[in-house]
Design a protein around this motif. Structure first.
Motif, PDB file in Angstrom:
ATOM      1  N   LEU A 487       0.800  -1.217   0.000  1.00  0.00           N
ATOM      2  CA  LEU A 487       0.000   0.000   0.000  1.00  0.00           C
ATOM      3  C   LEU A 487       0.836   1.272   0.000  1.00  0.00           C
ATOM      4  N   GLY A 488       2.051   1.228   0.523  1.00  0.00           N
ATOM      5  CA  GLY A 488       2.943   2.384   0.484  1.00  0.00           C
ATOM      6  C   GLY A 488       2.339   3.608   1.145  1.00  0.00           C
ATOM      7  N   LEU A 491      -1.247   3.903   2.903  1.00  0.00           N
ATOM      8  CA  LEU A 491      -1.518   3.244   4.174  1.00  0.00           C
ATOM      9  C   LEU A 491      -1.749   4.267   5.279  1.00  0.00           C
ATOM     10  N   ASN A 492      -2.915   4.238   5.889  1.00  0.00           N
ATOM     11  CA  ASN A 492      -3.242   5.118   7.011  1.00  0.00           C
ATOM     12  C   ASN A 492      -3.179   4.388   8.346  1.00  0.00           C
ATOM     13  N   ARG A 493      -3.419   3.100   8.340  1.00  0.00           N
ATOM     14  CA  ARG A 493      -3.463   2.314   9.572  1.00  0.00           C
ATOM     15  C   ARG A 493      -2.937   0.916   9.288  1.00  0.00           C
ATOM     16  N   THR A 494      -1.928   0.490  10.021  1.00  0.00           N
ATOM     17  CA  THR A 494      -1.331  -0.828   9.785  1.00  0.00           C
ATOM     18  C   THR A 494      -2.014  -1.874  10.653  1.00  0.00           C
ATOM     19  N   ILE A 495      -1.698  -3.125  10.395  1.00  0.00           N
ATOM     20  CA  ILE A 495      -2.266  -4.193  11.222  1.00  0.00           C
ATOM     21  C   ILE A 495      -1.754  -4.090  12.655  1.00  0.00           C
ATOM     22  N   ARG A 496      -0.604  -3.466  12.844  1.00  0.00           N
ATOM     23  CA  ARG A 496      -0.111  -3.265  14.207  1.00  0.00           C
ATOM     24  C   ARG A 496      -1.069  -2.367  14.983  1.00  0.00           C
ATOM     25  N   ASP A 497      -1.580  -1.329  14.328  1.00  0.00           N
ATOM     26  CA  ASP A 497      -2.506  -0.422  14.995  1.00  0.00           C
ATOM     27  C   ASP A 497      -3.811  -1.111  15.379  1.00  0.00           C
ATOM     28  N   SER A 498      -4.203  -2.104  14.617  1.00  0.00           N
ATOM     29  CA  SER A 498      -5.515  -2.739  14.826  1.00  0.00           C
ATOM     30  C   SER A 498      -5.442  -4.042  15.611  1.00  0.00           C
ATOM     31  N   TYR A 499      -4.353  -4.803  15.451  1.00  0.00           N
ATOM     32  CA  TYR A 499      -4.369  -6.177  15.959  1.00  0.00           C
ATOM     33  C   TYR A 499      -3.209  -6.543  16.880  1.00  0.00           C
ATOM     34  N   LEU A 500      -2.302  -5.624  17.188  1.00  0.00           N
ATOM     35  CA  LEU A 500      -1.122  -6.001  17.968  1.00  0.00           C
ATOM     36  C   LEU A 500      -1.507  -6.558  19.337  1.00  0.00           C
ATOM     37  N   ALA A 501      -2.440  -5.925  20.017  1.00  0.00           N
ATOM     38  CA  ALA A 501      -2.809  -6.357  21.363  1.00  0.00           C
ATOM     39  C   ALA A 501      -3.370  -7.773  21.358  1.00  0.00           C
ATOM     40  N   SER A 502      -4.330  -8.016  20.481  1.00  0.00           N
ATOM     41  CA  SER A 502      -4.959  -9.336  20.445  1.00  0.00           C
ATOM     42  C   SER A 502      -4.021 -10.395  19.870  1.00  0.00           C
ATOM     43  N   ALA A 503      -3.182 -10.037  18.904  1.00  0.00           N
ATOM     44  CA  ALA A 503      -2.269 -11.013  18.310  1.00  0.00           C
ATOM     45  C   ALA A 503      -1.242 -11.505  19.320  1.00  0.00           C
ATOM     46  N   SER A 518      -3.283 -10.710   4.499  1.00  0.00           N
ATOM     47  CA  SER A 518      -1.976 -10.757   3.850  1.00  0.00           C
ATOM     48  C   SER A 518      -2.093 -11.248   2.404  1.00  0.00           C
ATOM     49  N   GLN A 519      -2.983 -12.203   2.158  1.00  0.00           N
ATOM     50  CA  GLN A 519      -3.159 -12.695   0.802  1.00  0.00           C
ATOM     51  C   GLN A 519      -3.677 -11.594  -0.132  1.00  0.00           C
ATOM     52  N   HIS A 520      -4.548 -10.738   0.413  1.00  0.00           N
ATOM     53  CA  HIS A 520      -5.040  -9.616  -0.385  1.00  0.00           C
ATOM     54  C   HIS A 520      -3.900  -8.643  -0.704  1.00  0.00           C
ATOM     55  N   HIS A 521      -3.071  -8.333   0.288  1.00  0.00           N
ATOM     56  CA  HIS A 521      -1.947  -7.431   0.060  1.00  0.00           C
ATOM     57  C   HIS A 521      -0.901  -8.063  -0.848  1.00  0.00           C
ATOM     58  N   MET A 522      -0.734  -9.385  -0.721  1.00  0.00           N
ATOM     59  CA  MET A 522       0.274 -10.066  -1.540  1.00  0.00           C
ATOM     60  C   MET A 522      -0.123 -10.045  -3.022  1.00  0.00           C
ATOM     61  N   SER A 523      -1.418 -10.121  -3.310  1.00  0.00           N
ATOM     62  CA  SER A 523      -1.840 -10.080  -4.712  1.00  0.00           C
ATOM     63  C   SER A 523      -1.480  -8.737  -5.335  1.00  0.00           C
ATOM     64  N   ASN A 524      -1.626  -7.649  -4.592  1.00  0.00           N
ATOM     65  CA  ASN A 524      -1.216  -6.333  -5.089  1.00  0.00           C
ATOM     66  C   ASN A 524       0.291  -6.266  -5.269  1.00  0.00           C
ATOM     67  N   LEU A 525       1.030  -6.883  -4.356  1.00  0.00           N
ATOM     68  CA  LEU A 525       2.495  -6.850  -4.432  1.00  0.00           C
ATOM     69  C   LEU A 525       3.001  -7.665  -5.612  1.00  0.00           C
ATOM     70  N   ARG A 526       2.335  -8.803  -5.911  1.00  0.00           N
ATOM     71  CA  ARG A 526       2.744  -9.616  -7.069  1.00  0.00           C
ATOM     72  C   ARG A 526       2.548  -8.839  -8.368  1.00  0.00           C
ATOM     73  N   ARG A 527       1.515  -8.012  -8.380  1.00  0.00           N
ATOM     74  CA  ARG A 527       1.242  -7.238  -9.585  1.00  0.00           C
ATOM     75  C   ARG A 527       2.252  -6.096  -9.771  1.00  0.00           C
ATOM     76  N   ASP A 528       2.562  -5.390  -8.693  1.00  0.00           N
ATOM     77  CA  ASP A 528       3.410  -4.197  -8.797  1.00  0.00           C
ATOM     78  C   ASP A 528       4.900  -4.492  -8.606  1.00  0.00           C
ATOM     79  N   LYS A 529       5.225  -5.416  -7.696  1.00  0.00           N
ATOM     80  CA  LYS A 529       6.631  -5.717  -7.397  1.00  0.00           C
ATOM     81  C   LYS A 529       6.799  -7.224  -7.260  1.00  0.00           C
TER      82      LYS A 529
END
Length: 592
Positions: A487-488, A491-503, A518-529
């Motif tokens: 997302l570069g 990105l306004n909010r990372t998974i750390r902001d949302s899930y660090l405590a529960s994870a 992660s699979q959703h983000h990885m599909s974007n990464l495969r396309r761009d990088k």
């Protein structure tokens, strides 16, 4: 043992003419102005006395006869020094002029009564001035500004550099009064500190100042102010017989240590002082520097002084987080080192901790603490964290640091004990609250797992470690990195902001969701990088291969290991692995 060590410290200072320690019956006070007189007793002027050596103007410090007095003691003028009200009848804007006049009259009467007992030209000039002076004359003067500034006042003849109270005749007179008072007041008994018989101090004075949180006018370390504390019909100081000289010595020595920024440090609500029993010892400076209480201090090099050179070498290595300093070279023959932690307790001062050891033992413990804290820094110029920096990570603001934590953590560092569990729960709570994992917090958790739980934790990323908690921390960092790569700037909010405590607490309920994201983000990464996507998929696969399942809950030590795994993996992204695609670039870690 505390009082005995302080009395011996006072005796060493008293034997050193350069120490400036006050002798029995005297005290060091802040002097803010001088009433300058002509030899005939007329007023020449009211002049400020300011010390600007520290860069900030402050009153000068001088030895004067007697002790300062707390408010509410009635009319009790000092000899040749006091506040502006006693010296000149100065009344602040909110006080009754008659109130000031009574204090000036008591000051004048005391000195005029001594005119026939002190044969000194300066004292005679002061008496002439007091006889002729009227407080109403202050209204017509333009040099009264020093009276509004902090500090007491003294007298000085215009023709002399010294102050009137420093004249040999006046000093001799006062010493005679001190000797007469010491021999004529107080019941005689054996002193518990020195073992010598003599008059017992009813109150232990001067009062101890500069203990954070204690009364500003000073508090006492030993006192019996209620009948409930008395025993066998004894009252006040007779319950713990300490001679007048020993009481003065230990309180004066402690005040001198508390007044020295190089021998005092604040850890939470605990005020700590350091000293050694060897004259000219650099040990207190070494410990203060090693603990990081004033990191800018450096011991100067000195030819022919192997102890000081050894201290310099030890501190240089400690600052760099390196082991191997020759701590045996720090030894001084028959030298002990003392550390005293004090905390406020109503009108008294409580001892939070007390420790005595050899400087070599202390150096070894500090080095052990430094090695336990050693972890990969989050910036190239990162220095080993100081004790205060570590405590600062336990609260949102410094004022919120748990009151007892500073003393407990300092005791663990200095005695090589287990770190307090409250330190870890507070740090983990802060990580969850502000979703930030920095160098200090990682160092705290690493040291705690090493010392309290006997685990082996590497300085940097350990790719061979198979603990589920450590792997989950690495995996969480990898998922976050994929999100950032995909997302570069969007990105306004990372998974750390949302899930660090529960994870970090209940991974079984969160990591399946993180995998789908992660699979959703990885599909974007495969396309761009696509090259970078291969690198990230390989890393996630290597971590997951070592995980059999996601635990339902992580214990407190496991949560600490999770945080270290996350920190290690995140810091590893600073570096460019040898097999990483050319499309992957080194980056700087930023915290939300």
């Amino acid at each position: 043992m505390i009082l005995d060590a302080l009395v011996k410290h006072y005796d060493r200072l008293a034997d050193d003419p350069e120490s400036g320690i006050a002798p029995l019956g005297f005290s060091r006070q802040n002097i803010g102005f001088a009433v300058v007189l002509n030899p005939d007793g007329s007023l020449h002027g009211i002049e400020p006395r300011v010390d600007e050596s520290s860069g900030k103007p402050r009153p000068i410090n001088r030895v004067v006869p007697g002790q300062s007095k707390p408010p509410g003691q009635g009319l009790n003028p000092c000899l040749l020094w006091d506040n502006p009200t006693y010296l000149l009848g100065y009344a602040p804007n909110d006080r009754d002029p008659e109130w000031a006049a009574k204090r000036f009259e008591s000051f004048r009467d005391r000195h005029l009564a001594l005119a026939d007992h002190i044969d000194d030209a300066g004292f005679a000039a002061v008496c002439k001035f007091l006889e002729a002076w009227s407080p109403a004359a202050l209204a017509d003067r333009s040099d009264t500004d020093p009276l509004t500034r902090p500090g007491f006042g003294v007298f000085q003849l215009r023709t002399e550099n010294r102050y009137v109270h420093e004249a040999p005749e006046i000093q001799a007179y006062w010493l005679r009064q001190v000797a007469a008072g010491s021999s004529g007041e107080g019941a005689s008994a054996m002193c518990l500190v020195t073992g010598e018989s003599g008059p017992i101090a009813r109150l232990h004075e001067p009062k101890i100042k500069r203990v954070a949180g204690a009364q500003s006018m000073g508090a006492t370390l030993v006192s019996f102010n209620e009948t409930a504390y008395d025993s066998f019909g004894k009252s006040q100081g007779d319950n713990a017989p300490v001679s007048q000289r020993a009481a003065f010595a230990y309180t004066t020595a402690l005040n001198a240590l508390l007044d020295d920024d190089k021998h005092r440090v604040q850890l939470g609500d605990t005020t700590c002082v350091f000293w050694a029993d060897a004259p000219g010892s650099e040990a207190p400076d070494a410990v203060a520097e090693a603990m990081g209480v004033y990191p800018g201090f450096a011991i100067p090099e000195a030819d022919g002084e192997p102890t000081r050179s050894a201290l310099s070498d030890f501190l240089a290595r400690f600052r760099q987080g390196k082991a191997g300093a020759d701590t045996q070279a720090l030894a001084q023959p028959d030298a002990n080192f003392y550390i005293l932690g004090l905390a406020p307790n109503a009108a008294r001062i409580s001892v939070r901790f007390w420790h005595q050891c050899r400087i070599t033992e202390l150096a070894d413990r500090l080095q052990s603490h430094g090695e336990a804290l050693d972890i990969i820094p989050d910036r190239p110029d990162q220095r080993p964290p100081t004790v205060w920096q570590l405590l600062r990570e336990t609260a949102r603001e410094s004022k919120d640091i748990p009151p007892l934590l500073g003393g407990a953590y300092a005791r663990a560092v200095l005695l090589d004990l287990d770190y307090p569990a409250a330190m870890i729960t507070a740090v983990l709570r802060r990580i969850v609250a502000d979703r930030t994992m920095n160098h200090c917090r990682a160092a705290i958790l690493k040291a705690w797992l090493i010392r309290n739980h006997k685990q082996e934790i590497t300085v940097a990323l350990d790719t061979h470690r198979t603990d589920p908690a450590y792997l989950l921390g690495r995996l969480f960092a990898a998922y976050e990195k994929v999100q950032r790569d995909a997302l570069g700037d969007k990105l306004n909010r990372t998974i750390r902001d949302s899930y660090l405590a529960s994870a970090s607490a209940t991974p079984a309920g969160i990591f399946p969701r993180l995998y789908r994201l992660s699979q959703h983000h990885m599909s974007n990464l495969r396309r761009d990088k696509p090259g970078l996507a291969v690198v990230r998929e390989r890393l996630i696969g290597e971590i997951c291969d070592k995980l059999d399942t996601f635990p339902h809950r992580l214990s407190l030590p496991e949560q600490g290991l999770f945080a270290i795994g996350y920190y290690h993996q995140t810091q590893h992204f600073y570096k460019k692995p040898a097999d990483e695609s050319s499309e992957a670039q080194p980056e700087t870690l930023t915290h939300a």
